[in-house]
Design an enzyme around this catalytic site. Structure first.
Site, short mmCIF file in Angstrom:
data_model
loop_
_atom_site.label_atom_id
_atom_site.label_comp_id
_atom_site.label_asym_id
_atom_site.label_seq_id
_atom_site.Cartn_x
_atom_site.Cartn_y
_atom_site.Cartn_z
N GLY A 220 0.87 -1.35 0.23
CA GLY A 220 -0.02 0.03 0.10
C GLY A 220 0.90 1.37 0.02
CG ASP B 296 2.33 -1.22 -11.23
OD1 ASP B 296 3.05 -0.38 -11.90
OD2 ASP B 296 1.05 -0.92 -10.42
C1 GLA Z 1 -0.33 2.12 -10.58
C2 GLA Z 1 -1.19 1.47 -11.77
C3 GLA Z 1 -0.18 1.40 -12.92
C4 GLA Z 1 0.01 2.77 -13.19
C5 GLA Z 1 0.22 3.75 -12.04
C6 GLA Z 1 0.56 5.21 -12.48
O1 GLA Z 1 0.72 1.63 -10.26
O2 GLA Z 1 -1.06 -0.10 -11.53
O3 GLA Z 1 -0.56 0.74 -14.14
O4 GLA Z 1 -0.93 3.47 -14.05
O5 GLA Z 1 -0.57 3.37 -10.96
O6 GLA Z 1 1.46 5.50 -13.09
#
Ligand code: GLA
Length: 359
Positions: free
Chosen positions: A113, A163
Site C-alpha cells: 500500500g 507494474d
Molecule cells: C498504478 C497502476 C499502474 C500505473 C500507475 C501510475 O501503479 O497499477 O498501471 O497506472 O499507478 O503511473
C-alpha cells in the site's frame, strides 16, 4: 522462504518463485493511455511457494495473516489479498492448464500500500511459481499480461500494465523503458554517478481505487471529445487546450508526461533526468491532481537538497512513496537529512531504498 512453507504445511514446497516490486522514475498514469514509462525493479521481493494439497481446496497462508485462507476455483474469495492469487490461478486455468488444489505460502519483503507494486509482485511471483510447478512455457510478457488481467478482473482496479511488466522484466541495475502500446522494452542505464532513493511519506493511500478508476474514465472521455483512440495519439499539447476542464488538464499531463519519458531515454544526465522528474511531480500535482500535501512536502524537501537532482511521487499517488535521483556518493546524507527534516515537520517517513542503507 522454503522454511515458511515447511513450517506452515509440514512438507517441503514443490515450486518456489519470487518477483520484485518496482519504483517508477518517470511516466505516471501514461500506461493505460498506451504511452511510455520508466520503472526500475526494487531489491525487495515477494516469494510464493506451492505444493499439492490433500483434499479439494486451495489453502493460502501468508506471514502477514494469522489464519489460512481457503478457496475453490469456482468462487471469488472475499479477502482482497486472496483475490490476487485466485485471479492468477484462474488465468493459468483459462490458458488451458489443469491445476490441482494447492497449498500456497506467501512471504514478502515489500511494504504493502505504498505504491511500490506489492500486488504486481504477488501476481508475478504466483504466476512464476505456477509456471514452474506445471512445467509449462509462458514467456515473461505473457506473465505480465496475465497478472494485469488478474488484477483488473478479480481485484477490481483498472490498472495499466507498467507494474506487472516491471515486476516480470525489470532488474535492479537498469530502468525498463516500456512502450505500453506495443509492449516493446529496452533496458536503460541510470545516468553515471546517480542513484535512486525511495522514501515512504507515511500517508496512507486513501480513495486510491475509486480515484484511479475516475482518472482512467476522464482520460477516456478526453479521447472521445478529441476523437482519438488513445491519448498516446496526441502528439502536440496544443491540441488538448480546446478541451474544457478537467479533461484539458488530465490530457495535458499525459501528453507532456509521455514527452518527458522520451526525452529522458534519448540521453539525459542526472541533472536533466532530475528536472524532468520535478516537472512530472508538478504536473501530477496541478494537472492530474493525484498528489496530497504530505507528498508535496516530502518532494519539496528532496528537491531542495543540494545532492538531489530531482524528485516526484511514484505510482498512482494519493499517498505512499516518493522517488528521487541523487548523487550516488551522497545518498546516505540525503536520506538522513531529508527524513530528519520531514519528521521535524510532523511526517512519519521511512526509507525504502537503496537496500544498502536499510538496517
Ligand atoms: C498504478 C497502476 C499502474 C500505473 C500507475 C501510475 O501503479 O497499477 O498501471 O497506472 O499507478 O503511473
Amino acid at each position: 522462504m522454503r522454511n515458511g512453507f515447511l513450517a506452515a504445511f509440514g512438507y517441503a514446497p514443490e515450486a518456489v518463485a519470487s518477483a520484485p516490486g518496482r519504483v517508477n522514475l518517470l511516466g505516471e498514469h501514461t500506461d493505460y493511455n498506451e504511452g511510455f514509462v520508466l520503472p526500475i525493479a526494487l531489491a525487495q521481493q515477494t516469494t510464493v511457494s506451492l505444493g499439492h494439497a490433500v483434499g479439494d481446496e486451495f489453502t493460502l497462508r501468508s506471514e502477514g495473516f494469522a489464519r489460512p485462507l481457503r478457496f475453490r476455483l469456482d468462487r471469488l474469495p472475499d479477502e482482497p489479498f486472496g483475490r490476487y492469487v485466485f485471479g492468477c490461478v484462474r488465468e493459468v486455468a483459462r490458458r488451458g492448464h489443469s491445476i490441482p488444489p494447492l497449498d500456497m505460502h506467501v512471504s514478502s519483503e515489500l511494504p504493502m500500500g505504498v505504491g511500490l507494486s506489492s500486488s504486481a509482485a504477488l501476481e508475478v511471483a504466483t504466476l512464476r511459481a505456477l509456471r514452474r510447478f506445471l512445467d509449462v512455457a509462458i514467456d515473461d510478457v505473457e506473465i505480465a499480461q496475465m497478472a494485469q488481467r488478474a488484477e483488473i478482473e478479480y481485484a477490481g482496479v483498472r490498472c495499466g500494465i507498467m507494474d506487472q511488466m516491471a515486476s516480470s522484466l525489470a532488474d535492479t541495475s537498469h530502468a525498463l523503458f516500456l512502450d505500453a502500446r506495443t509492449l516493446e522494452t529496452r533496458l536503460w542505464s541510470l545516468p553515471a554517478g546517480t542513484a535512486v532513493i525511495v522514501i515512504d511519506s507515511g500517508a496512507p493511500r486513501t480513495l486510491l481505487s475509486s480515484k484511479f478508476n475516475e482518472r482512467r474514465s476522464e482520460c477516456e472521455e478526453a479521447c472521445a471529445r478529441l476523437g482519438v483512440a488513445s491519448l498516446r495519439d496526441v502528439r502536440r499539447v496544443a491540441v488538448v487546450e480546446s478541451l474544457p476542464d478537467p479533461w484539458r488538464r488530465r490530457a495535458r499531463h499525459v501528453v507532456n508526461e509521455n514527452e518527458r519519458v522520451v526525452r529522458a531515454v534519448a540521453g539525459a544526465d542526472g541533472a536533466r533526468l532530475g528536472r524532468l522528474m520535478n516537472e512530472s511531480h508538478a504536473s501530477l500535482r496541478d494537472d492530474y491532481e493525484v498528489s496530497i500535501p504530505e507528498l508535496d512536502r516530502l518532494v519539496s524537501l528532496l528537491q531542495e537538497h543540494p545532492a538531489v537532482h530531482g524528485a516526484k511521487l511514484t505510482g498512482a499517488g494519493f499517498g505512499g512513496a516518493c522517488v528521487a535521483i541523487c548523487a550516488a556518493d551522497r545518498i546516505a546524507d540525503v536520506a538522513a537529512e531529508v527524513l530528519g527534516d520531514y519528521r521535524r515537520l510532523g511526517g512519519r517517513g521511512r526509507l525504502l531504498a537503496p537496500p544498502e542503507l536499510l538496517a
